[in-house]
Design a protein around this motif. Structure first.
Motif, short mmCIF file in Angstrom:
data_model
loop_
_atom_site.label_atom_id
_atom_site.label_comp_id
_atom_site.label_asym_id
_atom_site.label_seq_id
_atom_site.Cartn_x
_atom_site.Cartn_y
_atom_site.Cartn_z
N GLU A 4 0.83 -1.21 0.00
CA GLU A 4 0.00 0.00 0.00
C GLU A 4 0.86 1.26 0.00
O GLU A 4 0.55 2.24 -0.70
CB GLU A 4 -0.93 -0.01 1.21
N ALA A 198 -6.25 -5.34 -0.36
CA ALA A 198 -5.31 -4.28 0.02
C ALA A 198 -6.00 -3.25 0.93
O ALA A 198 -7.22 -3.27 1.11
CB ALA A 198 -4.77 -3.58 -1.22
N TYR A 199 -5.18 -2.35 1.51
CA TYR A 199 -5.68 -1.30 2.41
C TYR A 199 -6.60 -1.94 3.46
O TYR A 199 -6.22 -2.90 4.09
CB TYR A 199 -6.38 -0.21 1.61
#
Length: 212
Positions: A4, A198-199
């Protein structure tokens, strides 16, 4: 460096969105806007699907609204649902500064009430972004499916709840609701969906055209 952080290295130089984030912080609002990488993804998806009617559930300070509006054609429209009038005022000011003020309308109050009003009015949308109170994510998803044009995209943010969704020892109402939301986004027969890891997690699905 995390994946990220690597991505954000390329995306965090957006001056317009940086000003929005600073504005949100200056006003003491929650600093929980969508991550830069997923904000860019929203823009891409709206543009790629040629969505002309976009519904956002949870405006906050307008960061995600700008990302969504950037993908719209000039005649496109963003409808944004926000519980708090003062948050909507900040969001509108930020979208106006970004050049999208005339393309957005805000509906203030409980999102479920606004969604029911949209349903009764016969409104239909091409793209949905859900980023509001987590316990109602499944309710918002059902409304989105009802309000969807064939092939509409639905995206839901924060599907990992900063790791709580993945932790079997965490079983609060929000966690349980998000787990059910994630499962439905990925397995519902009405959808073609997946979850991006992700994140803080983003669930994305396409509403299948109904069989005749």
């Amino acid at each position: 460096m995390s994946p990220e952080e690597y991505v954000d290295h390329f995306l965090d130089n957006d001056g317009q969105l940086a000003r929005v984030k600073q504005n949100i912080a200056d006003k003491g609002m929650p600093e929980i806007s969508i991550a830069p990488g997923y904000g860019r993804l929203l823009t891409m998806l709206v543009a790629a699907t040629k969505a002309s009617q976009v519904l956002e559930i949870g405006a906050l300070g307008g960061y995600s609204g700008i990302c969504l509006a950037r993908g719209l054609a000039p005649e496109g429209r963003l409808t944004s649902l926000e519980l708090k009038q003062d948050f909507a005022d900040v969001a509108l000011a930020n979208l106006t500064e970004a050049g999208f003020g005339k393309q957005v309308e805000y509906m203030i109050g409980q999102a479920t009430d606004s969604l029911e009003s949209l349903k009764q009015a016969g409104r239909k949308f091409d793209f949905f972004f859900i980023d509001a109170d987590k316990e109602n994510y499944l309710v918002y998803l059902e409304y989105a499916i009802e309000l969807a044009n064939p092939g509409a995209i639905i995206a839901g943010d924060n599907t990992f709840l900063r790791g709580r969704t993945l932790n079997p020892d965490k079983n609060g109402p929000s966690v349980q609701a998000i787990r059910r939301f994630n499962e439905q986004m990925a397995t519902d027969d009405r959808l073609i969906g997946t979850i991006l890891p992700a994140y803080d997690g983003l669930a994305v699905a396409m509403v299948k055209p109904q069989e005749q």
